[in-house]
Design a protein around this motif. Structure first.
Motif, mmCIF file in Angstrom:
data_model
loop_
_atom_site.group_PDB
_atom_site.id
_atom_site.type_symbol
_atom_site.label_atom_id
_atom_site.label_comp_id
_atom_site.label_asym_id
_atom_site.label_seq_id
_atom_site.Cartn_x
_atom_site.Cartn_y
_atom_site.Cartn_z
ATOM 1 N N PRO A 98 25.028 -7.103 31.731
ATOM 2 C CA PRO A 98 25.567 -5.888 31.105
ATOM 3 C C PRO A 98 25.060 -5.734 29.677
ATOM 4 N N GLY A 99 24.902 -4.476 29.248
ATOM 5 C CA GLY A 99 24.226 -4.186 27.993
ATOM 6 C C GLY A 99 25.113 -4.043 26.777
ATOM 7 N N THR A 100 24.523 -3.459 25.742
ATOM 8 C CA THR A 100 25.113 -3.453 24.402
ATOM 9 C C THR A 100 25.755 -2.121 24.014
ATOM 10 N N LEU A 101 25.728 -1.120 24.901
ATOM 11 C CA LEU A 101 26.387 0.148 24.587
ATOM 12 C C LEU A 101 27.868 0.024 24.936
ATOM 13 N N ALA A 102 28.501 -0.905 24.242
ATOM 14 C CA ALA A 102 29.897 -1.248 24.494
ATOM 15 C C ALA A 102 30.441 -1.941 23.253
ATOM 16 N N GLU A 103 31.739 -2.209 23.270
ATOM 17 C CA GLU A 103 32.339 -2.873 22.099
ATOM 18 C C GLU A 103 32.095 -4.371 22.082
ATOM 19 N N TYR A 104 31.887 -4.955 23.278
ATOM 20 C CA TYR A 104 31.685 -6.409 23.356
ATOM 21 C C TYR A 104 30.551 -6.726 24.322
ATOM 22 N N ILE A 105 29.960 -7.917 24.133
ATOM 23 C CA ILE A 105 28.999 -8.448 25.099
ATOM 24 C C ILE A 105 29.217 -9.957 25.203
ATOM 25 N N VAL A 106 29.084 -10.482 26.413
ATOM 26 C CA VAL A 106 29.025 -11.928 26.603
ATOM 27 C C VAL A 106 27.539 -12.272 26.711
ATOM 28 N N ALA A 107 27.041 -12.970 25.687
ATOM 29 C CA ALA A 107 25.608 -13.228 25.578
ATOM 30 C C ALA A 107 25.302 -14.703 25.769
ATOM 31 N N ASP A 108 24.233 -14.978 26.503
ATOM 32 C CA ASP A 108 23.736 -16.344 26.642
ATOM 33 C C ASP A 108 23.371 -16.862 25.251
ATOM 34 N N ALA A 109 23.914 -18.018 24.883
ATOM 35 C CA ALA A 109 23.652 -18.574 23.553
ATOM 36 C C ALA A 109 22.170 -18.878 23.334
ATOM 37 N N LYS A 110 21.392 -18.969 24.432
ATOM 38 C CA LYS A 110 19.949 -19.220 24.305
ATOM 39 C C LYS A 110 19.174 -17.957 23.930
ATOM 40 N N LEU A 111 19.852 -16.809 23.910
ATOM 41 C CA LEU A 111 19.172 -15.542 23.610
ATOM 42 C C LEU A 111 19.563 -14.970 22.251
ATOM 43 N N ILE A 112 20.287 -15.752 21.447
ATOM 44 C CA ILE A 112 20.774 -15.228 20.171
ATOM 45 C C ILE A 112 20.469 -16.205 19.039
ATOM 46 N N ALA A 113 20.699 -15.752 17.818
ATOM 47 C CA ALA A 113 20.584 -16.612 16.633
ATOM 48 C C ALA A 113 21.479 -16.042 15.545
ATOM 49 N N HIS A 114 21.712 -16.843 14.506
ATOM 50 C CA HIS A 114 22.434 -16.316 13.349
ATOM 51 C C HIS A 114 21.584 -15.220 12.730
ATOM 52 N N LYS A 115 22.203 -14.113 12.419
ATOM 53 C CA LYS A 115 21.445 -12.978 11.900
ATOM 54 C C LYS A 115 20.910 -13.300 10.494
ATOM 55 N N PRO A 116 19.855 -12.594 10.065
ATOM 56 C CA PRO A 116 19.355 -12.807 8.702
ATOM 57 C C PRO A 116 20.450 -12.524 7.666
ATOM 58 N N LYS A 117 20.557 -13.402 6.686
ATOM 59 C CA LYS A 117 21.594 -13.236 5.656
ATOM 60 C C LYS A 117 21.344 -11.990 4.819
ATOM 61 N N ASN A 118 20.081 -11.640 4.629
ATOM 62 C CA ASN A 118 19.723 -10.549 3.724
ATOM 63 C C ASN A 118 19.775 -9.165 4.366
ATOM 64 N N LEU A 119 20.133 -9.100 5.645
ATOM 65 C CA LEU A 119 20.159 -7.802 6.323
ATOM 66 C C LEU A 119 21.573 -7.424 6.722
ATOM 67 N N SER A 120 21.811 -6.109 6.777
ATOM 68 C CA SER A 120 23.070 -5.586 7.296
ATOM 69 C C SER A 120 23.096 -5.753 8.813
ATOM 70 N N MET A 121 24.248 -5.478 9.403
ATOM 71 C CA MET A 121 24.355 -5.505 10.872
ATOM 72 C C MET A 121 23.397 -4.481 11.487
ATOM 73 N N ARG A 122 23.331 -3.298 10.891
ATOM 74 C CA ARG A 122 22.440 -2.245 11.411
ATOM 75 C C ARG A 122 20.986 -2.712 11.401
ATOM 76 N N GLU A 123 20.562 -3.265 10.284
ATOM 77 C CA GLU A 123 19.170 -3.720 10.175
ATOM 78 C C GLU A 123 18.892 -4.870 11.139
ATOM 79 N N SER A 124 19.849 -5.781 11.261
ATOM 80 C CA SER A 124 19.679 -6.923 12.170
ATOM 81 C C SER A 124 19.568 -6.466 13.619
ATOM 82 N N ALA A 125 20.374 -5.454 13.988
ATOM 83 C CA ALA A 125 20.353 -4.944 15.366
ATOM 84 C C ALA A 125 19.016 -4.304 15.715
ATOM 85 N N ALA A 126 18.277 -3.872 14.703
ATOM 86 C CA ALA A 126 16.991 -3.217 14.942
ATOM 87 C C ALA A 126 15.893 -4.205 15.333
ATOM 88 N N LEU A 127 16.120 -5.491 15.102
ATOM 89 C CA LEU A 127 15.023 -6.451 15.167
ATOM 90 C C LEU A 127 14.734 -7.148 16.499
#
Length: 328
Positions: A98-127
């Protein structure tokens, strides 16, 4: 939770707001409250083509692949993440994910990382999707400091990241664009702009490489443009492409001894194949961002979750500059 559903695929497919069950965290995964998500070309392809694509989810579907948000629950066997962590990734919106056009997602921890500290949530989501694609292509093509690198489509979603990463890796970077706005962005990102509408491949190869060609060509346009990449490459050069669903004459590639690397970054998600490599790339990207080597360009528009259809239309219009982001 609130989600935007596609009930029927096709050119006239529409997103409909619905209340669905909030997913429950499971082993190896984290539950993330999504702050922002971004739209990629593959999302619009799925919306329009549906089952014509082998990786489209069954309808009704929650589309959307990229996200940034906050961890709300951590599944069994997951280390390195705690409730409250700010993360980003590309983890859903195709096959049985299931995708991200929702309020929540259950994501495989192997597909994520801590977002860049210097970016907003919006900027991080673009990457995530574009950064993983650009990083993988450049690395598979063996990018090295001092090389002359050409990026086709240097102002696009993947292209503008490839330009910055190639610069970060120490290359001398050139990029094609088709208008003043595009070329201005390319220059702003630190590459030398080439107007492909006014200069032939032969002309810009002569001008920028004394006729020798580029060591590495990153082609985010692909298709018929791959023949331009072959023409622009140096002998024994490297080509990385993100779009190769086409028939091509490989004669030029043969006589130049070129290597062609096809990047299809959805493979780990689709086949549960080496997913941890995506997490590693995202960790590296966060470091590059925080060291000042990479900044995503965001389109000027703002969309809410309910305006997902408008966000898709904006991307398809070709009028946007930079990634189109939805505030979830």
């Amino acid at each position: 939770m609130k989600a935007m559903l596609i009930h029927n695929y096709g050119d006239d497919a529409v997103f409909e707001a619905a209340e669905v069950d909030t997913p429950e965290v499971k082993s190896g995964h984290v539950l993330v409250k999504i702050a922002a998500s971004s739209v990629n070309t593959v999302d619009t392809m799925i919306r329009k083509m549906g089952q014509e694509l082998p990786f489209a989810p069954d309808a009704p579907a929650i589309l959307g692949m990229d996200f940034a948000g906050t961890v709300e629950a951590v599944g069994e066997g997951v280390s390195g993440y705690s409730v409250g962590d700010k993360v980003y990734g590309c983890a859903g919106g195709l096959a049985d994910l299931p995708g991200t056009l929702a309020e929540y997602i259950v994501a495989d921890a192997k597909l994520i990382a801590h977002k860049p500290k210097n970016l907003s949530m919006r900027e991080s989501a673009a990457l995530p999707l574009v950064a993983i694609t650009a990083y993988e292509g450049l690395k598979r093509a063996g990018i090295e400091a001092g090389q002359k690198v050409l990026v086709h489509g240097g102002s696009g979603g993947v292209g503008h990241i490839a330009v910055q990463l190639a610069k970060h890796f120490g290359a001398d970077v050139y990029a094609t664009g088709g208008g003043e706005k595009q070329l201005a962005l390319i220059q702003q990102l630190g590459a030398k702009g080439i107007n492909y509408k006014t200069e032939s491949v032969e002309q810009y190869v002569a001008k920028h490489t004394n006729g020798g060609g580029f060591d590495l060509v990153f082609d985010s346009v692909g298709g018929a443009n791959l023949t331009n990449s072959f023409e622009a490459a140096a002998l024994n050069g490297q080509i990385a492409t993100t779009v190769s669903m086409c028939e091509l004459d490989l004669t030029t590639a043969h006589f130049k001894g070129l290597s062609l690397h096809v990047v299809f970054m959805l493979i780990p998600m689709l086949h549960n194949f080496r997913r941890e490599e995506h997490a590693e790339i995202l960790r590296n990207v966060s470091q590059i961002v925080d060291s000042g080597g990479l900044t995503p360009v965001l389109d000027e528009t703002h969309y809410s979750l309910e305006q997902a259809g408008e966000a898709h239309a904006r991307l398809e219009s070709g009028q946007g500059m930079g990634k189109i982001v939805i505030d979830n």
